[in-house]
Design a protein around this motif. Structure first.
Motif, mmCIF file in Angstrom:
data_model
loop_
_atom_site.group_PDB
_atom_site.id
_atom_site.type_symbol
_atom_site.label_atom_id
_atom_site.label_comp_id
_atom_site.label_asym_id
_atom_site.label_seq_id
_atom_site.Cartn_x
_atom_site.Cartn_y
_atom_site.Cartn_z
ATOM 1 N N THR A 298 0.928 -1.294 -10.645
ATOM 2 C CA THR A 298 -0.327 -0.577 -10.977
ATOM 3 C C THR A 298 -0.350 -0.233 -12.741
ATOM 4 O O THR A 298 -1.340 -0.329 -13.090
ATOM 5 C CB THR A 298 -0.675 0.826 -10.184
ATOM 6 N N SER B 245 0.490 -0.378 -4.481
ATOM 7 C CA SER B 245 -0.525 -0.471 -5.696
ATOM 8 C C SER B 245 -2.013 -0.273 -5.128
ATOM 9 O O SER B 245 -2.894 0.311 -6.041
ATOM 10 C CB SER B 245 -0.426 -1.880 -6.244
ATOM 11 N N ARG B 246 -2.436 -0.969 -4.053
ATOM 12 C CA ARG B 246 -3.540 -0.368 -3.611
ATOM 13 C C ARG B 246 -3.814 0.645 -3.058
ATOM 14 O O ARG B 246 -5.076 1.448 -3.280
ATOM 15 C CB ARG B 246 -4.066 -1.368 -2.264
ATOM 16 N N ALA C 69 2.043 6.301 -9.702
ATOM 17 C CA ALA C 69 1.590 5.134 -9.570
ATOM 18 C C ALA C 69 2.942 4.197 -9.761
ATOM 19 O O ALA C 69 3.722 4.241 -10.868
ATOM 20 C CB ALA C 69 0.689 4.726 -10.513
ATOM 21 N N ASP D 193 -0.990 -3.452 -14.338
ATOM 22 C CA ASP D 193 -2.286 -4.036 -14.343
ATOM 23 C C ASP D 193 -3.273 -2.997 -14.836
ATOM 24 O O ASP D 193 -4.288 -3.561 -15.534
ATOM 25 C CB ASP D 193 -2.444 -4.222 -12.806
ATOM 26 N N ALA D 194 -2.916 -1.676 -15.014
ATOM 27 C CA ALA D 194 -4.144 -0.775 -15.511
ATOM 28 C C ALA D 194 -4.123 -1.176 -17.215
ATOM 29 O O ALA D 194 -5.489 -1.073 -17.677
ATOM 30 C CB ALA D 194 -3.620 0.720 -15.551
ATOM 31 N N ASP E 4 -2.681 3.224 -4.989
ATOM 32 C CA ASP E 4 -2.924 3.801 -6.352
ATOM 33 C C ASP E 4 -4.349 3.542 -6.958
ATOM 34 O O ASP E 4 -4.860 4.114 -7.408
ATOM 35 C CB ASP E 4 -1.999 3.092 -7.297
ATOM 36 N N LEU E 5 -4.926 2.325 -6.517
ATOM 37 C CA LEU E 5 -6.338 1.914 -6.911
ATOM 38 C C LEU E 5 -7.431 2.877 -6.356
ATOM 39 O O LEU E 5 -8.193 2.947 -6.932
ATOM 40 C CB LEU E 5 -6.446 0.419 -6.714
#
Length: 230
Positions: free
Chosen positions: A185, A27-28, A181, A188-189, A30-31
């Motif tokens: 992610t 996820s990091r 993603a 959370d998006a 992805d961010l």
């Protein structure tokens, strides 16, 4: 689909995962891509250039994550002034040499601090600039008010880049799977947009002097405010 008339906070999955969890690491990654696509570094740097009277020498990034957000912003601002110090602070900072080495090359002395944001701000340090990226939307009500008062008391200038709460911003969050993603992610998006800001919502809570707030690009709400001692 939830109404976007008011902010709606839902726990984000990444916050509850250990930093070493494979889903958290993915996820990091992805961010980092999402922040680049949103041009958060450019937006933040534009706000700093527009409102900082002199190049900031002491900067803090609250909720710094892996430090790449600060790196993107500071690359756009150029080399650090003499004696420039950057504090990267997070409850669970995951900053690596991939961010630290380029920041050092820009001339920044970097301190990585593992701390709760209120503990850090209540310690009483003063900053020319405090920045946050995709951080304020984790707070609401009295806690958000307390945070903004603490930031205003600790900074000459505050710049925030937050999710824009809009239908336009919400729809792409449902399509993040198309760029690979993961489930953390994608979840959370969506909830980040629902907890985001629009209009003058940050300005209305800011105890110092609001300088600018509004939509920046398709997905970001930007804010700049002068602190209580700025």
């Amino acid at each position: 689909m939830a109404s976007l008339a008011a902010r709606r906070l839902t726990p984000e999955r990444l916050d509850d995962l250990p930093p070493s969890d494979p889903a958290a690491r993915a996820s990091r990654r992805d961010l980092r891509r999402i922040n680049a696509l949103m041009a958060q570094g450019k937006i933040g740097a534009d706000l700093v250039r527009a409102h900082a009277a002199t190049p900031p020498r002491r900067i803090a990034d609250l909720g710094c994550g892996d430090g790449t957000g600060a790196l993107r912003l500071l690359r756009r601002l150029g080399r650090a002034p003499e004696g420039g110090t950057l504090v990267l602070t997070d409850r669970q900072p995951v900053v690596t040499s991939a961010a630290l080495d380029p920041l050092a090359a820009l001339g920044w002395q970097v301190d990585v601090v593992a701390a709760d944001v209120f503990d850090y701000l209540d310690a009483g340090g003063r900053h020319d600039l405090i920045v946050t990226n995709l951080f304020l939307h984790h707070f609401e009500g009295p806690e958000l008010t307390r945070l903004l008062h603490a930031v205003a008391g600790a900074s000459d200038l505050f710049v925030a880049t937050e999710p824009l709460r809009s239908r336009l911003a919400l729809w792409p969050s449902a399509l993040l799977g198309l760029i690979g993603a993961n489930g953390v992610t994608r979840h959370d998006a969506r909830v980040s947009v629902e907890a985001g800001f629009r209009g003058q919502e940050m300005s209305d809570l800011w105890p110092g002097t609001p300088l600018a707030e509004g939509r920046r690009g398709a997905f970001t709400q930007g804010f700049a405010g002068r602190g209580l001692h700025g």
